[in-house]
Design an enzyme around this catalytic site. Sequence first.
Site, PDB file in Angstrom:
ATOM      1  N   ASN A   1       0.814  -1.227   0.000  1.00 12.36           N
ATOM      2  CA  ASN A   1       0.000   0.000   0.000  1.00 12.36           C
ATOM      3  C   ASN A   1       0.844   1.273   0.000  1.00 12.36           C
ATOM      4  O   ASN A   1       1.663   1.485   0.890  1.00 12.36           O
ATOM      5  CB  ASN A   1      -0.909  -0.025   1.243  1.00 12.36           C
ATOM      6  CG  ASN A   1      -2.188   0.742   1.032  1.00 12.36           C
ATOM      7  OD1 ASN A   1      -2.407   1.309  -0.032  1.00 12.36           O
ATOM      8  ND2 ASN A   1      -3.038   0.759   2.045  1.00 12.36           N
TER       9      ASN A   1
ATOM     10  N   HIS B   1     -14.455  -4.866  11.113  1.00  8.49           N
ATOM     11  CA  HIS B   1     -14.176  -3.562  11.720  1.00  8.49           C
ATOM     12  C   HIS B   1     -15.471  -2.828  12.033  1.00  8.49           C
ATOM     13  O   HIS B   1     -16.329  -2.695  11.165  1.00  8.49           O
ATOM     14  CB  HIS B   1     -13.404  -2.672  10.747  1.00  8.49           C
ATOM     15  CG  HIS B   1     -12.051  -3.191  10.377  1.00  8.49           C
ATOM     16  ND1 HIS B   1     -11.222  -2.506   9.538  1.00  8.49           N
ATOM     17  CD2 HIS B   1     -11.383  -4.312  10.744  1.00  8.49           C
ATOM     18  CE1 HIS B   1     -10.094  -3.182   9.381  1.00  8.49           C
ATOM     19  NE2 HIS B   1     -10.173  -4.296  10.099  1.00  8.49           N
TER      20      HIS B   1
ATOM     21  N   ARG C   1     -13.678  -5.761  15.726  1.00 10.88           N
ATOM     22  CA  ARG C   1     -12.651  -4.796  16.142  1.00 10.88           C
ATOM     23  C   ARG C   1     -13.298  -3.430  16.243  1.00 10.88           C
ATOM     24  O   ARG C   1     -13.941  -2.985  15.293  1.00 10.88           O
ATOM     25  CB  ARG C   1     -11.540  -4.783  15.088  1.00 10.88           C
ATOM     26  CG  ARG C   1     -10.392  -3.879  15.437  1.00 10.88           C
ATOM     27  CD  ARG C   1      -9.435  -3.720  14.260  1.00 10.88           C
ATOM     28  NE  ARG C   1      -9.761  -2.540  13.495  1.00 10.88           N
ATOM     29  CZ  ARG C   1      -8.942  -1.976  12.590  1.00 10.88           C
ATOM     30  NH1 ARG C   1      -7.759  -2.514  12.342  1.00 10.88           N
ATOM     31  NH2 ARG C   1      -9.313  -0.894  11.934  1.00 10.88           N
TER      32      ARG C   1
ATOM     33  N   TYR D   1      -6.688   6.872  13.615  1.00 12.39           N
ATOM     34  CA  TYR D   1      -6.571   5.691  12.763  1.00 12.39           C
ATOM     35  C   TYR D   1      -7.907   4.937  12.690  1.00 12.39           C
ATOM     36  O   TYR D   1      -8.567   4.727  13.713  1.00 12.39           O
ATOM     37  CB  TYR D   1      -5.480   4.729  13.287  1.00 12.39           C
ATOM     38  CG  TYR D   1      -5.668   3.382  12.676  1.00 12.39           C
ATOM     39  CD1 TYR D   1      -5.314   3.178  11.341  1.00 12.39           C
ATOM     40  CD2 TYR D   1      -6.301   2.345  13.359  1.00 12.39           C
ATOM     41  CE1 TYR D   1      -5.582   1.975  10.716  1.00 12.39           C
ATOM     42  CE2 TYR D   1      -6.568   1.147  12.744  1.00 12.39           C
ATOM     43  CZ  TYR D   1      -6.203   0.969  11.428  1.00 12.39           C
ATOM     44  OH  TYR D   1      -6.484  -0.212  10.810  1.00 12.39           O
TER      45      TYR D   1
ATOM     46  N   ASP E   1      -7.174  -2.120  17.629  1.00 15.90           N
ATOM     47  CA  ASP E   1      -5.861  -1.874  17.015  1.00 15.90           C
ATOM     48  C   ASP E   1      -5.312  -0.544  17.531  1.00 15.90           C
ATOM     49  O   ASP E   1      -5.882   0.519  17.260  1.00 15.90           O
ATOM     50  CB  ASP E   1      -6.049  -1.821  15.483  1.00 15.90           C
ATOM     51  CG  ASP E   1      -4.732  -1.815  14.719  1.00 15.90           C
ATOM     52  OD1 ASP E   1      -3.677  -1.606  15.348  1.00 15.90           O
ATOM     53  OD2 ASP E   1      -4.773  -2.019  13.487  1.00 15.90           O
TER      54      ASP E   1
ATOM     55  N   HIS F   1      -2.486   0.570  16.623  1.00 15.87           N
ATOM     56  CA  HIS F   1      -1.766   1.064  15.435  1.00 15.87           C
ATOM     57  C   HIS F   1      -0.431   1.726  15.770  1.00 15.87           C
ATOM     58  O   HIS F   1      -0.131   2.845  15.315  1.00 15.87           O
ATOM     59  CB  HIS F   1      -2.675   1.985  14.606  1.00 15.87           C
ATOM     60  CG  HIS F   1      -2.539   1.737  13.126  1.00 15.87           C
ATOM     61  ND1 HIS F   1      -1.766   2.512  12.309  1.00 15.87           N
ATOM     62  CD2 HIS F   1      -3.052   0.775  12.324  1.00 15.87           C
ATOM     63  CE1 HIS F   1      -1.822   2.052  11.065  1.00 15.87           C
ATOM     64  NE2 HIS F   1      -2.596   0.986  11.053  1.00 15.87           N
TER      65      HIS F   1
ATOM     66  N   GLU G   1      -3.935  -4.915  19.419  1.00 11.18           N
ATOM     67  CA  GLU G   1      -3.054  -5.083  18.259  1.00 11.18           C
ATOM     68  C   GLU G   1      -2.038  -3.951  18.176  1.00 11.18           C
ATOM     69  O   GLU G   1      -2.374  -2.797  18.454  1.00 11.18           O
ATOM     70  CB  GLU G   1      -3.933  -5.105  17.003  1.00 11.18           C
ATOM     71  CG  GLU G   1      -3.158  -5.150  15.712  1.00 11.18           C
ATOM     72  CD  GLU G   1      -4.088  -5.077  14.494  1.00 11.18           C
ATOM     73  OE1 GLU G   1      -5.292  -5.384  14.628  1.00 11.18           O
ATOM     74  OE2 GLU G   1      -3.603  -4.694  13.430  1.00 11.18           O
TER      75      GLU G   1
ATOM     76  N   GLU H   1       1.685  -7.117  11.293  1.00 12.46           N
ATOM     77  CA  GLU H   1       1.213  -6.856   9.929  1.00 12.46           C
ATOM     78  C   GLU H   1       2.267  -6.174   9.061  1.00 12.46           C
ATOM     79  O   GLU H   1       2.182  -6.227   7.846  1.00 12.46           O
ATOM     80  CB  GLU H   1      -0.102  -6.060   9.929  1.00 12.46           C
ATOM     81  CG  GLU H   1       0.027  -4.652  10.431  1.00 12.46           C
ATOM     82  CD  GLU H   1      -1.306  -3.895  10.439  1.00 12.46           C
ATOM     83  OE1 GLU H   1      -2.326  -4.488  10.811  1.00 12.46           O
ATOM     84  OE2 GLU H   1      -1.299  -2.711  10.086  1.00 12.46           O
TER      85      GLU H   1
ATOM     86  N   ARG I   1       0.374 -11.508  13.216  1.00 12.75           N
ATOM     87  CA  ARG I   1      -0.466 -10.909  12.160  1.00 12.75           C
ATOM     88  C   ARG I   1       0.220 -10.818  10.808  1.00 12.75           C
ATOM     89  O   ARG I   1      -0.218 -10.106   9.918  1.00 12.75           O
ATOM     90  CB  ARG I   1      -0.924  -9.513  12.605  1.00 12.75           C
ATOM     91  CG  ARG I   1      -2.009  -9.661  13.626  1.00 12.75           C
ATOM     92  CD  ARG I   1      -2.676  -8.410  13.992  1.00 12.75           C
ATOM     93  NE  ARG I   1      -3.004  -7.498  12.922  1.00 12.75           N
ATOM     94  CZ  ARG I   1      -3.957  -7.685  12.003  1.00 12.75           C
ATOM     95  NH1 ARG I   1      -4.679  -8.795  12.010  1.00 12.75           N
ATOM     96  NH2 ARG I   1      -4.186  -6.778  11.092  1.00 12.75           N
TER      97      ARG I   1
ATOM     98  N   HIS J   1      -3.307 -10.405   8.847  1.00 14.68           N
ATOM     99  CA  HIS J   1      -3.749  -9.125   8.300  1.00 14.68           C
ATOM    100  C   HIS J   1      -4.696  -9.383   7.121  1.00 14.68           C
ATOM    101  O   HIS J   1      -4.423 -10.239   6.292  1.00 14.68           O
ATOM    102  CB  HIS J   1      -2.490  -8.393   7.818  1.00 14.68           C
ATOM    103  CG  HIS J   1      -2.670  -6.958   7.474  1.00 14.68           C
ATOM    104  ND1 HIS J   1      -1.729  -6.280   6.741  1.00 14.68           N
ATOM    105  CD2 HIS J   1      -3.640  -6.059   7.755  1.00 14.68           C
ATOM    106  CE1 HIS J   1      -2.110  -5.026   6.587  1.00 14.68           C
ATOM    107  NE2 HIS J   1      -3.260  -4.860   7.196  1.00 14.68           N
TER     108      HIS J   1
ATOM    109  N   ASP K   1      -6.260  -3.451   1.444  1.00 16.52           N
ATOM    110  CA  ASP K   1      -5.085  -3.242   0.602  1.00 16.52           C
ATOM    111  C   ASP K   1      -4.375  -4.553   0.252  1.00 16.52           C
ATOM    112  O   ASP K   1      -3.364  -4.541  -0.446  1.00 16.52           O
ATOM    113  CB  ASP K   1      -4.116  -2.222   1.203  1.00 16.52           C
ATOM    114  CG  ASP K   1      -3.935  -2.334   2.705  1.00 16.52           C
ATOM    115  OD1 ASP K   1      -4.915  -2.177   3.436  1.00 16.52           O
ATOM    116  OD2 ASP K   1      -2.798  -2.575   3.142  1.00 16.52           O
TER     117      ASP K   1
ATOM    118  N   GLU L   1      -8.480 -11.524   9.782  1.00 15.53           N
ATOM    119  CA  GLU L   1      -9.124 -10.214   9.591  1.00 15.53           C
ATOM    120  C   GLU L   1      -9.922 -10.207   8.289  1.00 15.53           C
ATOM    121  O   GLU L   1      -9.481 -10.731   7.267  1.00 15.53           O
ATOM    122  CB  GLU L   1      -8.060  -9.116   9.542  1.00 15.53           C
ATOM    123  CG  GLU L   1      -8.635  -7.718   9.394  1.00 15.53           C
ATOM    124  CD  GLU L   1      -7.549  -6.636   9.418  1.00 15.53           C
ATOM    125  OE1 GLU L   1      -6.372  -6.963   9.196  1.00 15.53           O
ATOM    126  OE2 GLU L   1      -7.903  -5.463   9.664  1.00 15.53           O
TER     127      GLU L   1
ATOM    128  N   TRP M   1       2.035   6.538  12.390  1.00 15.10           N
ATOM    129  CA  TRP M   1       0.625   6.625  11.987  1.00 15.10           C
ATOM    130  C   TRP M   1      -0.129   5.398  12.468  1.00 15.10           C
ATOM    131  O   TRP M   1       0.368   4.303  12.469  1.00 15.10           O
ATOM    132  CB  TRP M   1       0.487   6.740  10.459  1.00 15.10           C
ATOM    133  CG  TRP M   1      -0.934   6.582  10.058  1.00 15.10           C
ATOM    134  CD1 TRP M   1      -1.981   7.417  10.340  1.00 15.10           C
ATOM    135  CD2 TRP M   1      -1.499   5.489   9.316  1.00 15.10           C
ATOM    136  NE1 TRP M   1      -3.155   6.913   9.826  1.00 15.10           N
ATOM    137  CE2 TRP M   1      -2.875   5.730   9.207  1.00 15.10           C
ATOM    138  CE3 TRP M   1      -0.957   4.327   8.740  1.00 15.10           C
ATOM    139  CZ2 TRP M   1      -3.740   4.846   8.533  1.00 15.10           C
ATOM    140  CZ3 TRP M   1      -1.801   3.463   8.086  1.00 15.10           C
ATOM    141  CH2 TRP M   1      -3.194   3.721   7.977  1.00 15.10           C
TER     142      TRP M   1
END
Length: 402
Positions: A37, A122, A147, A159, A210, A212, A236, A262, A283, A312, A316, A339, A402
Amino acid sequence: MKITEAKLVVCSPTRNFVTLIIYTDQGIYGLGDATLNGRELAVATYLEEYCIPCLIGRNPFDIEDIWQYFYKGAYWKRGPVTMSAIAAIDMALWDIKGKALNTPVYNLLGGKSRDQIMVYCHANGTDLSHTLEVVHEHLEMGYKAIRVQSGIPGIASTYGVAAKGEKYEPATRGLPHESSWSTEKYLNFMPNLFSAVRNKYGDNLHLLHDCHHRLTPIEAARFGKDAEPFHLFWMEDPVSEELQESFRLIRNHTTTPIAVGEIFNSVFDCNRLITEQLIDYLRMTIVHSGGITPLQKIAHLAEVYNVRTGFHGATDLSPVTMAAALHFNTAIHNFGIQEHMPHDPLVDEVFPHDYHFNDGFMFIGDKPGLGVDLDLDLASKYPYQRAFLPVNRREDGTMWNW
Ligand code: CS2
Ligand code: MG
């Protein structure tokens, strides 16, 4: 059998995908996903310039040797661009072998350990009450594991959450968007969200979240402790993953299960996490970690140390990766969860596939190989469009994960 040709298809049916197709002298071809991605063309160029010329004439059945040729043989080992390219080759070879032997790939990986794959979806809301509504919608669809991500009071964007009414997609077209971050506001808010979900929907639902990559180890330890009364399925990516020792600190403080990986691309990203039992779920994903061949070895190592998989599965990763993951999840013993962030219907049309979702589980079909194809005519109508993942800054302007 010999490889006669290989070509790349870069298309953007709502979002970008890079697909490798390997052709053989027996009319059988295989598909591999090479999507990274926001860095798609780097992988496409790596494949085009450095891998495809070395593939021609090889026997596609020699999967291990071809894998080692591109891994060891490049001298420059590891890294997401290289490993995504090798993964695409590896997936396509497993696809070819399955088709040639007239059997689904899971049969080549040990056979069926289960008939259905539990997935999590999600529920992303702009605020707490919206998130609760979205949880309800997903329960109605049959999901057993959800999630939750939510807008946080006082933070402009975070996020995993789109503007109300829009579908969440990690990358956006054009240059990177900037989002802002406050660890303090996040840590104060999250337990309220978990508590509200449990109060409203009870204890049966598997609840995931998550972080992130945004916390420090001691902050992640507090997060995990605060979440204990709400018994999450996992937290996560609590911290940035470069330092494997970070996880010991978190582990020493909390019983909230930990999922990570991931963005890993090799066993050397997680060898200590696994053998020192510092995590519960791995993941890693087939496309970003070199393919089915190395992940089988990693999953077998993880099995010894009671670490399960939780691959994951964001949008993407193309349907080729999803199919490969479902074959893999069907075969290995230590599968945990998968996921599931459903693709846009147009993506499913461009990549017709032999898997489906029903009542909280995914099911893989029994077509030979991976059971996914690519509609070249349709794909050609959606050319590549540059898109980036967002970047993130703390409230004072400092760049952050991020
Ligand atoms: C995420 C991803 O699905 C997840 O758990 O962390 O959405 C991730 O942000 C994207 O795959 C990045 O491309
Ligand atoms: Mg994630």
